[in-house]
Design a protein around this motif. Structure first.
Motif, PDB file in Angstrom:
ATOM      1  N   LYS A   1       0.834  -1.206   0.000  1.00  0.00           N
ATOM      2  CA  LYS A   1       0.000   0.000   0.000  1.00  0.00           C
ATOM      3  C   LYS A   1       0.867   1.253   0.000  1.00  0.00           C
ATOM      4  CE  LYS A   1      -4.094  -2.022   1.982  1.00  0.00           C
ATOM      5  NZ  LYS A   1      -4.999  -2.132   3.106  1.00  0.00           N
ATOM      6  N   LEU A   2       1.935   1.232   0.769  1.00  0.00           N
ATOM      7  CA  LEU A   2       2.854   2.373   0.785  1.00  0.00           C
ATOM      8  C   LEU A   2       3.483   2.559  -0.594  1.00  0.00           C
ATOM      9  CD1 LEU A   2       4.274   4.643   2.296  1.00  0.00           C
ATOM     10  CD2 LEU A   2       6.001   2.977   3.016  1.00  0.00           C
TER      11      LEU A   2
ATOM     12  N   THR B   1      11.844   2.153 -14.871  1.00  0.00           N
ATOM     13  CA  THR B   1      12.697   1.295 -15.700  1.00  0.00           C
ATOM     14  C   THR B   1      13.621   0.417 -14.865  1.00  0.00           C
ATOM     15  OG1 THR B   1      14.426   2.981 -15.863  1.00  0.00           O
ATOM     16  CG2 THR B   1      12.708   2.972 -17.585  1.00  0.00           C
ATOM     17  N   ARG B   2      13.742   0.760 -13.586  1.00  0.00           N
ATOM     18  CA  ARG B   2      14.674   0.112 -12.674  1.00  0.00           C
ATOM     19  C   ARG B   2      16.116   0.235 -13.151  1.00  0.00           C
ATOM     20  NH1 ARG B   2      14.073  -5.218 -11.172  1.00  0.00           N
ATOM     21  NH2 ARG B   2      13.276  -5.812 -13.191  1.00  0.00           N
ATOM     22  N   ILE B   3      16.398   1.279 -13.909  1.00  0.00           N
ATOM     23  CA  ILE B   3      17.762   1.605 -14.312  1.00  0.00           C
ATOM     24  C   ILE B   3      18.200   2.792 -13.461  1.00  0.00           C
ATOM     25  CG2 ILE B   3      19.255   2.407 -16.183  1.00  0.00           C
ATOM     26  CD1 ILE B   3      17.301   0.982 -18.120  1.00  0.00           C
ATOM     27  N   LEU B   4      19.171   2.572 -12.611  1.00  0.00           N
ATOM     28  CA  LEU B   4      19.638   3.568 -11.641  1.00  0.00           C
ATOM     29  C   LEU B   4      18.493   4.144 -10.803  1.00  0.00           C
ATOM     30  CD1 LEU B   4      22.290   5.455 -13.798  1.00  0.00           C
ATOM     31  CD2 LEU B   4      22.718   3.830 -11.952  1.00  0.00           C
ATOM     32  N   PRO B   5      17.701   3.293 -10.161  1.00  0.00           N
ATOM     33  CA  PRO B   5      16.555   3.782  -9.398  1.00  0.00           C
ATOM     34  C   PRO B   5      16.929   4.664  -8.215  1.00  0.00           C
ATOM     35  CG  PRO B   5      16.915   1.468  -8.961  1.00  0.00           C
ATOM     36  CD  PRO B   5      17.830   1.842 -10.101  1.00  0.00           C
ATOM     37  N   VAL B   6      18.191   4.676  -7.822  1.00  0.00           N
ATOM     38  CA  VAL B   6      18.630   5.567  -6.750  1.00  0.00           C
ATOM     39  C   VAL B   6      18.447   7.031  -7.153  1.00  0.00           C
ATOM     40  CG1 VAL B   6      21.061   5.714  -7.445  1.00  0.00           C
ATOM     41  CG2 VAL B   6      20.438   5.931  -5.028  1.00  0.00           C
TER      42      VAL B   6
ATOM     43  N   VAL C   1       8.362  11.030  -0.763  1.00  0.00           N
ATOM     44  CA  VAL C   1       9.002  10.205  -1.790  1.00  0.00           C
ATOM     45  C   VAL C   1      10.462   9.938  -1.423  1.00  0.00           C
ATOM     46  CG1 VAL C   1       9.720  10.114  -4.217  1.00  0.00           C
ATOM     47  CG2 VAL C   1       7.418  10.899  -3.629  1.00  0.00           C
ATOM     48  N   LEU C   2      11.151  10.952  -0.957  1.00  0.00           N
ATOM     49  CA  LEU C   2      12.550  10.778  -0.548  1.00  0.00           C
ATOM     50  C   LEU C   2      12.655   9.708   0.542  1.00  0.00           C
ATOM     51  CD1 LEU C   2      15.547  11.524  -0.351  1.00  0.00           C
ATOM     52  CD2 LEU C   2      14.882  13.459   1.087  1.00  0.00           C
ATOM     53  N   TRP C   3      11.856   9.842   1.581  1.00  0.00           N
ATOM     54  CA  TRP C   3      11.882   8.873   2.692  1.00  0.00           C
ATOM     55  C   TRP C   3      11.453   7.485   2.221  1.00  0.00           C
ATOM     56  CZ3 TRP C   3       7.205   6.731   4.579  1.00  0.00           C
ATOM     57  CH2 TRP C   3       7.351   5.909   5.698  1.00  0.00           C
ATOM     58  N   GLY C   4      10.361   7.420   1.488  1.00  0.00           N
ATOM     59  CA  GLY C   4       9.817   6.135   1.074  1.00  0.00           C
ATOM     60  C   GLY C   4      10.722   5.374   0.127  1.00  0.00           C
TER      61      GLY C   4
ATOM     62  N   VAL D   1      12.226   2.985   3.000  1.00  0.00           N
ATOM     63  CA  VAL D   1      11.182   2.008   3.297  1.00  0.00           C
ATOM     64  C   VAL D   1      10.895   1.065   2.130  1.00  0.00           C
ATOM     65  CG1 VAL D   1       8.818   1.722   4.143  1.00  0.00           C
ATOM     66  CG2 VAL D   1      10.146   3.708   4.852  1.00  0.00           C
ATOM     67  N   VAL D   2      10.670   1.619   0.957  1.00  0.00           N
ATOM     68  CA  VAL D   2      10.337   0.801  -0.212  1.00  0.00           C
ATOM     69  C   VAL D   2      11.247   1.208  -1.372  1.00  0.00           C
ATOM     70  CG1 VAL D   2       8.462  -0.085  -1.671  1.00  0.00           C
ATOM     71  CG2 VAL D   2       7.919   0.880   0.557  1.00  0.00           C
ATOM     72  N   PRO D   3      12.543   0.960  -1.220  1.00  0.00           N
ATOM     73  CA  PRO D   3      13.437   1.297  -2.335  1.00  0.00           C
ATOM     74  C   PRO D   3      13.171   0.382  -3.531  1.00  0.00           C
ATOM     75  CG  PRO D   3      14.650   0.136  -0.630  1.00  0.00           C
ATOM     76  CD  PRO D   3      13.255   0.362  -0.102  1.00  0.00           C
ATOM     77  N   ILE D   4      13.501   0.859  -4.685  1.00  0.00           N
ATOM     78  CA  ILE D   4      13.302   0.060  -5.903  1.00  0.00           C
ATOM     79  C   ILE D   4      14.644  -0.558  -6.268  1.00  0.00           C
ATOM     80  CG2 ILE D   4      12.700   0.169  -8.337  1.00  0.00           C
ATOM     81  CD1 ILE D   4      10.417   1.820  -7.521  1.00  0.00           C
ATOM     82  N   ALA D   5      14.648  -1.872  -6.443  1.00  0.00           N
ATOM     83  CA  ALA D   5      15.878  -2.579  -6.787  1.00  0.00           C
ATOM     84  C   ALA D   5      16.201  -2.331  -8.254  1.00  0.00           C
ATOM     85  CB  ALA D   5      15.706  -4.067  -6.530  1.00  0.00           C
ATOM     86  N   GLY D   6      17.469  -2.145  -8.513  1.00  0.00           N
ATOM     87  CA  GLY D   6      17.916  -1.984  -9.890  1.00  0.00           C
ATOM     88  C   GLY D   6      17.878  -3.302 -10.638  1.00  0.00           C
ATOM     89  N   ARG D   7      17.856  -3.194 -11.945  1.00  0.00           N
ATOM     90  CA  ARG D   7      17.819  -4.390 -12.785  1.00  0.00           C
ATOM     91  C   ARG D   7      19.154  -5.076 -12.878  1.00  0.00           C
ATOM     92  NH1 ARG D   7      14.755  -3.768 -18.459  1.00  0.00           N
ATOM     93  NH2 ARG D   7      14.562  -1.582 -17.991  1.00  0.00           N
ATOM     94  N   PHE D   8      20.199  -4.329 -12.704  1.00  0.00           N
ATOM     95  CA  PHE D   8      21.534  -4.877 -12.955  1.00  0.00           C
ATOM     96  C   PHE D   8      22.291  -5.148 -11.687  1.00  0.00           C
ATOM     97  CE2 PHE D   8      20.441  -1.950 -16.436  1.00  0.00           C
ATOM     98  CZ  PHE D   8      20.278  -2.895 -17.430  1.00  0.00           C
TER      99      PHE D   8
END
Length: 140
Positions: A14-15, A79-84, A126-129, A133-140
């Motif tokens: 949900k978050l 795209t999960r390309i450099l999601p940081v 968005v910064l905190w999340g 809390v819910v970072p997006i994993a990169g593809r590579f």
């Protein structure tokens, strides 16, 4: 069995949905604000009362920054390309909104302060999340 388990949802699903909504909403707003980078100053000053009172480079810089933020808030995560880059884009807009708050308060433009506070809050969310809390994993 918890309600989340019965529904087949992950603990932060949900978050994650709320974060995506905030990201897309902010991206839409900042994409619209990016017009400051391209519209001529006399036309822009009809909509933004300070556009002809500050150096042109500031108007253009904020427009370009907001356009890049619109891209950075969505594209790297989607795209999960450099999601940081997504939380970093949010961090950049936190700084921009803090600057905008100061700018408008010093000019006595209190009518726009609530809007800046909402944008600031969403950017912090968005910064905190996406950072903690819910970072997006990169593809590579």
């Amino acid at each position: 069995m918890s309600g989340a388990d019965r529904l087949g949802t992950k603990p932060n699903e949900k978050l994650d949905i709320w974060l995506w909504a905030a990201q897309f909403g902010l991206a839409a707003i900042f994409a619209a604000y990016a017009a400051k980078a391209f519209v001529d100053i006399p036309t822009l000053s009809r909509y933004i009362n300070w556009a002809d009172e500050v150096p042109v480079w500031i108007v253009r810089f904020t427009g370009i920054s907001e356009g890049l933020a619109a891209i950075g808030l969505v594209v790297p995560a989607a795209t999960r390309i450099l999601p940081v880059l997504t939380p970093l884009a949010a961090a950049g807009m936190v700084a921009t909104q803090l600057s905008a708050l100061l700018f408008h308060i010093l000019r006595g433009e209190f009518i726009v302060v609530p809007g800046n506070l909402v944008l600031l809050g969403l950017c912090v969310f968005v910064l905190w999340g996406r950072w903690k809390v819910v970072p997006i994993a990169g593809r590579f």
